[in-house]
Scaffold this motif. Structure first.
Motif, PDB file in Angstrom:
ATOM      1  N   ALA A  96       0.810  -1.228   0.000  1.00 22.08           N
ATOM      2  CA  ALA A  96       0.000   0.000   0.000  1.00 22.08           C
ATOM      3  C   ALA A  96       0.835   1.266   0.000  1.00 22.08           C
ATOM      4  CB  ALA A  96      -0.936  -0.010   1.203  1.00 22.08           C
ATOM      5  N   ALA A  97       2.112   1.179   0.404  1.00 21.73           N
ATOM      6  CA  ALA A  97       2.990   2.348   0.413  1.00 21.73           C
ATOM      7  C   ALA A  97       3.593   2.624  -0.965  1.00 21.73           C
ATOM      8  CB  ALA A  97       4.101   2.164   1.443  1.00 21.73           C
ATOM      9  N   GLY A  98       3.379   1.737  -1.921  1.00 19.58           N
ATOM     10  CA  GLY A  98       3.866   1.952  -3.282  1.00 19.58           C
ATOM     11  C   GLY A  98       5.174   1.273  -3.620  1.00 19.58           C
ATOM     12  N   ALA A  99       5.646   0.383  -2.748  1.00 19.36           N
ATOM     13  CA  ALA A  99       6.912  -0.323  -3.026  1.00 19.36           C
ATOM     14  C   ALA A  99       6.782  -1.131  -4.313  1.00 19.36           C
ATOM     15  CB  ALA A  99       7.268  -1.236  -1.863  1.00 19.36           C
ATOM     16  N   GLY A 100       7.844  -1.141  -5.089  1.00 16.01           N
ATOM     17  CA  GLY A 100       7.881  -1.915  -6.323  1.00 16.01           C
ATOM     18  C   GLY A 100       6.848  -1.484  -7.345  1.00 16.01           C
ATOM     19  N   SER A 101       6.511  -0.182  -7.361  1.00 15.84           N
ATOM     20  CA  SER A 101       5.439   0.282  -8.244  1.00 15.84           C
ATOM     21  C   SER A 101       5.822   0.193  -9.719  1.00 15.84           C
ATOM     22  CB  SER A 101       5.029   1.705  -7.887  1.00 15.84           C
ATOM     23  OG  SER A 101       6.082   2.604  -8.094  1.00 15.84           O
ATOM     24  N   ASN A 102       4.803  -0.093 -10.526  1.00 17.41           N
ATOM     25  CA  ASN A 102       4.963  -0.217 -11.965  1.00 17.41           C
ATOM     26  C   ASN A 102       3.785   0.511 -12.618  1.00 17.41           C
ATOM     27  OD1 ASN A 102       5.829  -1.125 -14.507  1.00 17.41           O
ATOM     28  ND2 ASN A 102       4.531  -2.940 -14.364  1.00 17.41           N
ATOM     29  N   ALA A 103       4.073   1.519 -13.426  1.00 15.35           N
ATOM     30  CA  ALA A 103       3.017   2.302 -14.074  1.00 15.35           C
ATOM     31  C   ALA A 103       2.259   1.438 -15.075  1.00 15.35           C
ATOM     32  CB  ALA A 103       3.608   3.517 -14.770  1.00 15.35           C
ATOM     33  N   VAL A 104       0.918   1.507 -15.014  1.00 16.39           N
ATOM     34  CA  VAL A 104       0.091   0.756 -15.958  1.00 16.39           C
ATOM     35  C   VAL A 104      -0.804   1.658 -16.803  1.00 16.39           C
ATOM     36  CG1 VAL A 104       0.134  -1.396 -14.657  1.00 16.39           C
ATOM     37  CG2 VAL A 104      -1.689   0.253 -14.222  1.00 16.39           C
ATOM     38  N   ALA A 108      -5.198  -7.285 -20.266  1.00 16.37           N
ATOM     39  CA  ALA A 108      -4.933  -8.694 -19.957  1.00 16.37           C
ATOM     40  C   ALA A 108      -3.427  -8.960 -20.041  1.00 16.37           C
ATOM     41  CB  ALA A 108      -5.687  -9.589 -20.929  1.00 16.37           C
ATOM     42  N   ASP A 109      -2.995  -9.922 -19.279  1.00 15.88           N
ATOM     43  CA  ASP A 109      -1.596 -10.351 -19.262  1.00 15.88           C
ATOM     44  C   ASP A 109      -0.661  -9.309 -18.663  1.00 15.88           C
ATOM     45  OD1 ASP A 109      -2.381 -12.743 -20.553  1.00 15.88           O
ATOM     46  OD2 ASP A 109      -2.136 -11.814 -22.516  1.00 15.88           O
ATOM     47  N   THR A 110      -1.179  -8.395 -17.845  1.00 16.29           N
ATOM     48  CA  THR A 110      -0.332  -7.426 -17.145  1.00 16.29           C
ATOM     49  C   THR A 110       0.363  -8.136 -15.985  1.00 16.29           C
ATOM     50  OG1 THR A 110      -1.781  -5.579 -17.730  1.00 16.29           O
ATOM     51  CG2 THR A 110      -0.281  -5.250 -15.860  1.00 16.29           C
ATOM     52  N   ALA A 111       1.682  -8.171 -16.032  1.00 17.55           N
ATOM     53  CA  ALA A 111       2.463  -8.896 -15.007  1.00 17.55           C
ATOM     54  C   ALA A 111       2.352  -8.194 -13.657  1.00 17.55           C
ATOM     55  CB  ALA A 111       3.915  -8.981 -15.436  1.00 17.55           C
ATOM     56  N   ILE A 112       2.286  -9.001 -12.616  1.00 12.33           N
ATOM     57  CA  ILE A 112       2.289  -8.441 -11.248  1.00 12.33           C
ATOM     58  C   ILE A 112       3.519  -8.899 -10.511  1.00 12.33           C
ATOM     59  CG2 ILE A 112      -0.174  -8.117 -11.042  1.00 12.33           C
ATOM     60  CD1 ILE A 112      -0.305 -10.759  -9.502  1.00 12.33           C
TER      61      ILE A 112
END
Length: 169
Positions: free
Chosen positions: A143-151, A165-169
């Motif tokens: 929730a603090a935004g660690a490892g954030s990836n813009a989508v 679809a197929d957006t990696a997490i």
């Protein structure tokens, strides 16, 4: 040249900004070859750090949405001639107005693959959109935004985003 406007508050964190900076053109553009844009520690241009430049006749610069302003208080613009950069910049104080989105209200994962998501993400309406131009959407490991990836991003007034679809997490 003088400050006319700057959009602000587009960065994903409190120490980041982004948007469009604009200024008045020099009264006589005949000797101007361009404009150089910097972050600085004061309005006189001390401790400046280059953001970029634009050609003569152009009075706007797009500041990337994740530009760190840590340690800086001003954006300064210098006119450049064929001989040198002007000695006194146009300047304006940076102002980052954050808006907290109440919460993500729904994300139904329609992607059946492990470690991937896809579907519509929805969020609550903030108390005011007065300083919102866009919502930038990130996937993060906490929730603090660690490892954030813009989508993606959505314009103000939109409260959902389709995550492909197929957006990696």
């Amino acid at each position: 040249i003088c400050h006319q406007s700057v959009s602000h508050g587009l960065g994903p964190s409190a120490s980041e900004v982004g948007g469009s900076a604009s200024w008045g053109l020099a009264a006589d553009e005949s000797q101007v070859s361009g404009y150089y844009v910097y972050l600085a520690t004061d309005g006189a241009g001390a401790g400046k750090s280059a953001l970029g430049n634009v050609g003569s006749g152009t009075n706007t610069y797009a500041v990337s949405g994740d530009t760190s302003i840590s340690g800086f208080s001003h954006l300064v613009v210098y006119a450049q001639s064929s001989l040198q950069e002007q000695t006194t910049p146009a300047s304006f104080a940076l102002s980052d107005t954050g808006v907290t989105v109440p919460s993500v209200t729904a994300m139904t994962d329609l992607d059946l693959d492990a470690a991937e998501v896809g579907g519509t993400l929805s969020w609550g309406t903030p108390s005011s959109e007065a300083h919102v131009d866009k919502y930038y959407i990130y996937l993060a490991t906490d929730a603090a935004g660690a490892g954030s990836n813009a989508v993606g991003n959505e314009n103000a007034g939109t409260f959902s985003h389709s995550v492909g679809a197929d957006t990696a997490i």
